[in-house]
Design a protein around this motif. Structure first.
Motif, PDB file in Angstrom:
ATOM      1  N   GLY A  23      23.301  16.908  53.856  1.00  0.00           N
ATOM      2  CA  GLY A  23      22.195  16.809  52.905  1.00  0.00           C
ATOM      3  C   GLY A  23      20.849  17.187  53.488  1.00  0.00           C
ATOM      4  N   MET A  24      20.838  17.927  54.602  1.00  0.00           N
ATOM      5  CA  MET A  24      19.594  18.308  55.245  1.00  0.00           C
ATOM      6  C   MET A  24      19.473  19.827  55.333  1.00  0.00           C
ATOM      7  N   ILE A  25      18.218  20.293  55.433  1.00  0.00           N
ATOM      8  CA  ILE A  25      17.933  21.703  55.693  1.00  0.00           C
ATOM      9  C   ILE A  25      17.044  21.733  56.933  1.00  0.00           C
ATOM     10  N   VAL A  26      17.470  22.475  57.952  1.00  0.00           N
ATOM     11  CA  VAL A  26      16.768  22.488  59.233  1.00  0.00           C
ATOM     12  C   VAL A  26      16.210  23.884  59.502  1.00  0.00           C
ATOM     13  N   PHE A  27      14.933  23.933  59.870  1.00  0.00           N
ATOM     14  CA  PHE A  27      14.278  25.195  60.216  1.00  0.00           C
ATOM     15  C   PHE A  27      13.767  25.131  61.654  1.00  0.00           C
TER      16      PHE A  27
ATOM     17  N   PRO B 275      36.718  50.988  56.648  1.00  0.00           N
ATOM     18  CA  PRO B 275      36.934  49.551  56.770  1.00  0.00           C
ATOM     19  C   PRO B 275      36.871  49.130  58.239  1.00  0.00           C
ATOM     20  N   GLN B 276      36.386  47.922  58.477  1.00  0.00           N
ATOM     21  CA  GLN B 276      36.246  47.420  59.835  1.00  0.00           C
ATOM     22  C   GLN B 276      36.866  46.033  59.937  1.00  0.00           C
ATOM     23  N   SER B 277      37.264  45.665  61.162  1.00  0.00           N
ATOM     24  CA  SER B 277      37.880  44.362  61.385  1.00  0.00           C
ATOM     25  C   SER B 277      37.460  43.852  62.753  1.00  0.00           C
ATOM     26  N   THR B 278      37.251  42.540  62.861  1.00  0.00           N
ATOM     27  CA  THR B 278      36.880  41.949  64.143  1.00  0.00           C
ATOM     28  C   THR B 278      37.318  40.499  64.191  1.00  0.00           C
ATOM     29  N   LEU B 279      37.450  39.972  65.408  1.00  0.00           N
ATOM     30  CA  LEU B 279      37.749  38.560  65.609  1.00  0.00           C
ATOM     31  C   LEU B 279      36.461  37.827  65.948  1.00  0.00           C
ATOM     32  N   LEU B 280      36.310  36.631  65.400  1.00  0.00           N
ATOM     33  CA  LEU B 280      35.101  35.843  65.614  1.00  0.00           C
ATOM     34  C   LEU B 280      35.437  34.618  66.459  1.00  0.00           C
ATOM     35  N   SER B 281      34.593  34.339  67.441  1.00  0.00           N
ATOM     36  CA  SER B 281      34.777  33.195  68.336  1.00  0.00           C
ATOM     37  C   SER B 281      33.890  32.031  67.915  1.00  0.00           C
ATOM     38  N   PRO B 282      34.171  30.811  68.398  1.00  0.00           N
ATOM     39  CA  PRO B 282      33.373  29.639  68.011  1.00  0.00           C
ATOM     40  C   PRO B 282      31.891  29.790  68.354  1.00  0.00           C
ATOM     41  N   TYR B 283      31.072  29.174  67.533  1.00  0.00           N
ATOM     42  CA  TYR B 283      29.614  29.156  67.671  1.00  0.00           C
ATOM     43  C   TYR B 283      28.999  30.555  67.552  1.00  0.00           C
ATOM     44  N   MET B 284      29.697  31.405  66.815  1.00  0.00           N
ATOM     45  CA  MET B 284      29.183  32.746  66.534  1.00  0.00           C
ATOM     46  C   MET B 284      29.077  32.918  65.024  1.00  0.00           C
ATOM     47  N   GLN B 285      28.161  33.795  64.630  1.00  0.00           N
ATOM     48  CA  GLN B 285      27.946  34.065  63.207  1.00  0.00           C
ATOM     49  C   GLN B 285      27.990  35.572  62.977  1.00  0.00           C
ATOM     50  N   LEU B 286      28.789  35.965  61.989  1.00  0.00           N
ATOM     51  CA  LEU B 286      28.882  37.373  61.604  1.00  0.00           C
ATOM     52  C   LEU B 286      28.156  37.579  60.283  1.00  0.00           C
ATOM     53  N   THR B 287      27.310  38.601  60.242  1.00  0.00           N
ATOM     54  CA  THR B 287      26.622  38.966  59.002  1.00  0.00           C
ATOM     55  C   THR B 287      26.990  40.400  58.664  1.00  0.00           C
ATOM     56  N   TRP B 288      27.507  40.604  57.442  1.00  0.00           N
ATOM     57  CA  TRP B 288      27.917  41.932  56.988  1.00  0.00           C
ATOM     58  C   TRP B 288      27.030  42.348  55.816  1.00  0.00           C
ATOM     59  N   ARG B 289      26.432  43.529  55.950  1.00  0.00           N
ATOM     60  CA  ARG B 289      25.593  44.059  54.886  1.00  0.00           C
ATOM     61  C   ARG B 289      25.812  45.552  54.757  1.00  0.00           C
ATOM     62  N   LYS B 290      26.286  45.987  53.604  1.00  0.00           N
ATOM     63  CA  LYS B 290      26.345  47.398  53.238  1.00  0.00           C
ATOM     64  C   LYS B 290      26.956  48.278  54.323  1.00  0.00           C
TER      65      LYS B 290
ATOM     66  N   GLN C 284      22.743  23.256  63.033  1.00  0.00           N
ATOM     67  CA  GLN C 284      21.571  23.586  62.216  1.00  0.00           C
ATOM     68  C   GLN C 284      21.977  24.389  60.992  1.00  0.00           C
ATOM     69  N   GLN C 285      22.824  25.376  61.194  1.00  0.00           N
ATOM     70  CA  GLN C 285      23.236  26.235  60.088  1.00  0.00           C
ATOM     71  C   GLN C 285      23.985  25.462  59.011  1.00  0.00           C
ATOM     72  N   LEU C 286      24.728  24.466  59.420  1.00  0.00           N
ATOM     73  CA  LEU C 286      25.570  23.725  58.473  1.00  0.00           C
ATOM     74  C   LEU C 286      25.043  22.323  58.200  1.00  0.00           C
ATOM     75  N   SER C 287      23.759  22.110  58.446  1.00  0.00           N
ATOM     76  CA  SER C 287      23.155  20.794  58.204  1.00  0.00           C
ATOM     77  C   SER C 287      23.196  20.403  56.734  1.00  0.00           C
ATOM     78  N   TRP C 288      23.393  21.368  55.849  1.00  0.00           N
ATOM     79  CA  TRP C 288      23.475  21.059  54.421  1.00  0.00           C
ATOM     80  C   TRP C 288      24.635  20.113  54.110  1.00  0.00           C
TER      81      TRP C 288
ATOM     82  N   PRO D 190       5.567  30.909  60.766  1.00  0.00           N
ATOM     83  CA  PRO D 190       6.789  30.168  61.115  1.00  0.00           C
ATOM     84  C   PRO D 190       6.642  28.662  60.901  1.00  0.00           C
ATOM     85  N   ILE D 191       7.728  28.030  60.499  1.00  0.00           N
ATOM     86  CA  ILE D 191       7.731  26.568  60.357  1.00  0.00           C
ATOM     87  C   ILE D 191       8.995  26.006  61.004  1.00  0.00           C
ATOM     88  N   SER D 192       8.910  24.755  61.436  1.00  0.00           N
ATOM     89  CA  SER D 192      10.058  24.046  62.008  1.00  0.00           C
ATOM     90  C   SER D 192      10.096  22.651  61.410  1.00  0.00           C
ATOM     91  N   GLY D 193      11.295  22.096  61.323  1.00  0.00           N
ATOM     92  CA  GLY D 193      11.424  20.743  60.799  1.00  0.00           C
ATOM     93  C   GLY D 193      12.727  20.535  60.055  1.00  0.00           C
TER      94      GLY D 193
END
Length: 338
Positions: free
Chosen positions: A265-269, A231-246, A258-262, A300-303
């Motif tokens: 009602g928007m999706i930003v790329f 098991p692992q543990s860490t503290l996360l600071s603002p404007y950071m993103q943690l991704t955990w996989r397997k 951008q990440q939370l534009s939903w 790649p696309i942007s918009g």
């Protein structure tokens, strides 16, 4: 300026049906307060005629085919049904709801046992779900707000010592009211995120992991043992993103807007591979887009695109010369080389 809602004056109306209809209409507005809901609870519990009148309002709404789609009315209905049960040794449940645009609103309600003060109050869990392209938002009694994204299911409960959310699928944004005595814990795929007063998002990556995005404050992320790793543990600071996989996790800076534009009602790329962009667009619509070739998938696309408006996304791809749309129907579309 509109006239303030007056529950006392409302309850002087001779007709219970008119009172029920007025309460119902008020709860559908963005102006309902905690005091309004409490007044409704007292009115509903006081007289069988009141309960019957409210039931008729419910039946009329349900007959219109809208009851299942509105989380706020479902929450009111649950409290109304609770009032029909024996009330000895229980306090009336109270809920707070706040409107956010055209988003559905729900409420959390709980009951506290009065004759055992030494025992912790037990939480009554509530499960909330959204379908494809839907979003829902509700406020807990402590002021914390949870906004649920498309295709999500989570269960929320609260006791005297803990506020808990178990995410079964999807994504949600949490704005947590600070309370050092009651940590706010979100669990998804065995990962737990603990906060006191902060704002963050958690996304279940469909069995492939969990993603945590922090806007402000700090959170602790506890990850289970996996793939031979402890098991692992860490503290996360603002404007950071943690991704955990397997069993492995990574932390990187992120554009939270951008990440939370939903939430707007928007999706930003931003130079996002087409395959990844299509997967995100597909989350919000029953029309499934397929990318025909690997080379096109890497392009790649942007918009910025309106969530759930798949036709607009497809038109943009064609207008910019990125891809051509073929075999389009109400349930699907294929992207090929232009």
């Amino acid at each position: 300026m509109s006239k303030a809602f007056d529950a006392r004056a409302l309850e002087q109306i001779d007709s219970p049906e008119a009172t029920a209809a007025a309460y119902f209409s008020h709860f559908r507005s963005p102006n309902a307060t905690a005091e309004d809901y409490l007044a409704f609870e007292h009115w509903h519990a006081r007289d069988e005629a009141h309960r019957k009148a409210w039931a008729r309002v419910e039946q009329e709404w349900e007959g219109a085919g809208k009851m299942r789609a509105d989380a706020r009315i479902l929450a009111i209905r649950e409290r109304a049904l609770a009032n029909r049960r024996p009330r000895r040794n229980w306090r009336r449940p109270v809920a707070v709801a706040a409107a956010i645009g055209a988003v559905m609103i729900g409420g959390i309600a709980w009951q506290r046992h009065q004759d055992t003060p030494a025992r912790l109050a037990q939480a009554e869990a509530r499960t909330f779900s959204t379908g494809t392209g839907q979003q829902a938002s509700f406020r807990m009694l402590d002021g914390s707000t949870i906004t649920i994204n498309t295709g999500s299911t989570l269960t929320v409960s609260e006791s005297d010592t803990r506020r808990s959310t178990r995410m079964k699928q999807g994504e949600a944004f949490f704005e947590v009211a600070k309370n050092p005595r009651k940590p706010f814990v979100v669990e998804a795929e065995g990962v737990t995120v603990t906060a006191l007063g902060t704002a963050f998002a958690v996304r279940d990556l469909g069995g492939d992991g969990v993603r945590v995005t922090l806007v402000h404050g700090r959170v602790r992320v506890d990850m289970p043992a996996a793939a031979g790793k402890p098991p692992q543990s860490t503290l996360l600071s603002p404007y950071m993103q943690l991704t955990w996989r397997k069993g492995r996790y990574s932390i990187a800076p992120v554009n939270t807007a951008q990440q939370l534009s939903w939430r707007q009602g928007m999706i930003v790329f931003d130079r996002t591979p087409l395959a990844q962009a299509v997967a995100e667009i597909n989350r919000y619509s029953p029309q499934e887009i397929v990318v025909a070739s690997a080379s096109l998938a890497r392009r790649p696309i942007s918009g910025s695109f309106r969530a759930g408006v798949t036709r607009g996304f497809l038109q943009s791809l064609e207008a910019s010369g990125i891809a051509r749309v073929v075999n389009e129907s109400a349930t699907g579309a294929e992207l090929v080389e232009p």
